[in-house]
Design a protein around this motif. Structure first.
Motif, mmCIF file in Angstrom:
data_model
loop_
_atom_site.group_PDB
_atom_site.id
_atom_site.type_symbol
_atom_site.label_atom_id
_atom_site.label_comp_id
_atom_site.label_asym_id
_atom_site.label_seq_id
_atom_site.Cartn_x
_atom_site.Cartn_y
_atom_site.Cartn_z
ATOM 1 N N TYR A 194 4.442 -12.405 -38.758
ATOM 2 C CA TYR A 194 5.902 -12.347 -38.921
ATOM 3 C C TYR A 194 6.059 -11.370 -40.044
ATOM 4 O O TYR A 194 5.440 -11.141 -41.062
ATOM 5 N N SER A 195 7.414 -10.615 -39.914
ATOM 6 C CA SER A 195 7.487 -9.516 -41.021
ATOM 7 C C SER A 195 8.115 -10.274 -42.230
ATOM 8 O O SER A 195 8.146 -9.656 -43.363
ATOM 9 N N GLU A 196 8.555 -11.246 -42.243
ATOM 10 C CA GLU A 196 9.225 -11.920 -43.470
ATOM 11 C C GLU A 196 8.848 -13.685 -43.497
ATOM 12 O O GLU A 196 8.740 -14.190 -42.570
ATOM 13 N N ARG A 197 8.310 -13.719 -44.572
ATOM 14 C CA ARG A 197 7.643 -15.222 -45.010
ATOM 15 C C ARG A 197 7.845 -15.877 -46.259
ATOM 16 O O ARG A 197 7.909 -15.257 -47.278
ATOM 17 N N GLY A 198 8.336 -17.256 -46.218
ATOM 18 C CA GLY A 198 8.707 -17.862 -47.283
ATOM 19 C C GLY A 198 7.884 -19.085 -47.560
ATOM 20 O O GLY A 198 7.798 -19.718 -46.362
ATOM 21 N N VAL A 199 7.731 -19.519 -48.732
ATOM 22 C CA VAL A 199 7.169 -20.833 -49.124
ATOM 23 C C VAL A 199 7.898 -21.559 -50.082
ATOM 24 O O VAL A 199 7.963 -21.019 -51.296
ATOM 25 N N TYR A 200 8.616 -22.360 -49.805
ATOM 26 C CA TYR A 200 9.351 -23.380 -50.683
ATOM 27 C C TYR A 200 8.389 -24.551 -51.163
ATOM 28 O O TYR A 200 7.902 -25.382 -50.321
ATOM 29 N N ILE A 201 8.481 -24.775 -52.510
ATOM 30 C CA ILE A 201 7.719 -25.585 -53.185
ATOM 31 C C ILE A 201 8.777 -27.164 -53.370
ATOM 32 O O ILE A 201 9.503 -26.938 -54.218
ATOM 33 N N VAL A 202 8.691 -28.125 -52.270
ATOM 34 C CA VAL A 202 9.709 -29.215 -52.662
ATOM 35 C C VAL A 202 9.000 -30.196 -53.641
ATOM 36 O O VAL A 202 9.875 -30.604 -54.621
ATOM 37 N N HIS A 203 7.792 -30.522 -53.850
ATOM 38 C CA HIS A 203 7.011 -31.220 -54.935
ATOM 39 C C HIS A 203 5.869 -30.786 -55.124
ATOM 40 O O HIS A 203 5.133 -30.385 -54.229
ATOM 41 N N GLY A 204 5.651 -30.875 -56.538
ATOM 42 C CA GLY A 204 4.221 -30.313 -56.930
ATOM 43 C C GLY A 204 4.300 -28.797 -57.309
ATOM 44 O O GLY A 204 5.356 -28.448 -57.974
ATOM 45 N N SER A 205 3.059 -28.192 -57.327
ATOM 46 C CA SER A 205 2.841 -26.949 -57.895
ATOM 47 C C SER A 205 1.685 -26.181 -57.130
ATOM 48 O O SER A 205 0.915 -26.943 -56.674
ATOM 49 N N ILE A 206 1.923 -24.796 -57.219
ATOM 50 C CA ILE A 206 0.752 -24.225 -56.415
ATOM 51 C C ILE A 206 0.453 -22.967 -57.371
ATOM 52 O O ILE A 206 1.145 -22.694 -58.267
ATOM 53 N N ARG A 207 -0.737 -22.240 -56.925
ATOM 54 C CA ARG A 207 -1.330 -21.096 -57.752
ATOM 55 C C ARG A 207 -1.421 -20.091 -56.590
ATOM 56 O O ARG A 207 -1.976 -20.438 -55.457
ATOM 57 N N VAL A 208 -0.931 -18.829 -57.054
ATOM 58 C CA VAL A 208 -1.024 -17.581 -56.134
ATOM 59 C C VAL A 208 -1.544 -16.572 -56.946
ATOM 60 O O VAL A 208 -0.880 -16.071 -57.916
ATOM 61 N N ASN A 209 -2.529 -16.014 -56.788
ATOM 62 C CA ASN A 209 -3.297 -14.920 -57.422
ATOM 63 C C ASN A 209 -3.173 -15.159 -58.892
ATOM 64 O O ASN A 209 -2.977 -14.448 -59.770
#
Length: 304
Positions: A194-209
């Motif tokens: 897909y050409s456009e992608r999103g990630v929404y954090i509803v609860h919690g937290s993430i690490r990217v790079n």
């Protein structure tokens, strides 16, 4: 590459009910065909105010509304005569096409007794060929939606295709919409193709790079980039995206590829040419003044 991080903005859609708004955003108005995204709750619903939180009948054109609940219950009524209680884990997909009106009311006894409500509502713009289609409404039960589990990972395919899963929800353009729960330390990726992608954090937290992102943030990624998402704690995500459909105008609850169609929709609502729900037609939201902030949609604003 991470294109942009959108932090939610608090928006009061009706007195007493504040949501976290992600889309549209000044610097990023759409992610794939998704043109609107609100996260409501979790909010307690005290008996004294629940009736004031009802969203009265209001119109839409040129889009599909997608309601997805984590907790609570809402009763949907529309001008097609549909009356549907919306419950957690279900997908409620209403296509406005050439015009529909609907209401969302809080009638569940548990809600009236002070229960919790938490939901996401997104709008999906329609391809130009479908903007004047007949309106429709479909409710899909959780057991109709594909679910995948692995060590530390649970996901439900709400709509579209991703990770070898395909939802039975009827859509009009290539897209994906996922509910994902990650346990602490779990790793996950983004759907490919897909050409456009999103990630929404509803609860919690993430690490990217190596960078940590928090609840209430929407991360939008470019095509060809496949980041690893690491859950810093138990985390709930919504993943969404697809193919861009071209520029759209949005004003109140109206979406169209043509500015003049928005003007026509305004007049149609003023003149009563968009019918009210037959079982909920005693009141409605009038067409707002240009600078007002009405219920049932974003502040009036023309975007392209």
């Amino acid at each position: 590459m991470l294109d942009i991080v959108i932090s939610s903005r608090s928006t009061e859609i009706i007195p007493g009910f504040t949501v976290r708004r992600l889309l549209p955003y000044q610097l990023r108005r759409m992610v794939g065909p998704f043109i609107f995204m609100d996260h409501g709750g979790p909010i307690g619903m005290p008996t004294a105010i629940h009736s004031n939180l009802d969203v009265l009948p209001h119109p839409h054109i040129g889009l599909s509304t997608v309601s997805y609940l984590f907790s609570g219950e809402i009763v949907h009524r529309d001008s097609l005569g549909v009356q549907q209680a919306i419950k957690p884990g279900e997908v409620n997909w209403m296509t406005a096409g050439k015009g529909i009106a609907h209401s969302e009311r809080f009638e569940d006894p548990a809600i009236r007794a002070g229960g919790k409500l938490e939901m996401l509502q997104t709008w999906v713009a329609l391809p130009e060929r479908d903007e004047e289609s007949d309106p429709s409404f479909h409710n899909y039960k959780p057991e109709q939606l594909p679910v995948f589990t692995d060590t530390g990972v649970w996901l439900r395919m709400i709509a579209g295709e991703a990770f070898g899963l395909k939802s039975g929800v009827k859509t009009t353009s290539p897209l994906f919409y996922l509910h994902v729960v990650l346990e602490e330390g779990a790793r996950f990726g983004l759907p490919e193709g897909y050409s456009e992608r999103g990630v929404y954090i509803v609860h919690g937290s993430i690490r990217v790079n190596g960078v940590q992102y928090q609840e209430g943030q929407l991360l939008v990624f470019s095509t060809g980039v496949d980041p690893v998402i690491l859950a810093a704690e138990r985390t709930t995500l919504m993943m969404l995206g697809g193919e861009h459909l071209g520029d759209r105008y949005i004003w109140w609850n109206f979406v169209s590829s043509r500015r003049e169609r928005i003007e026509q929709a305004k007049e149609d609502w003023r003149q009563g040419r968009i019918l009210l729900p037959p079982s909920d037609n005693a009141e409605y939201i009038p067409l707002p003044a240009t600078q007002s902030r009405p219920a049932g949609g974003p502040p009036p604003n023309t975007l392209s």
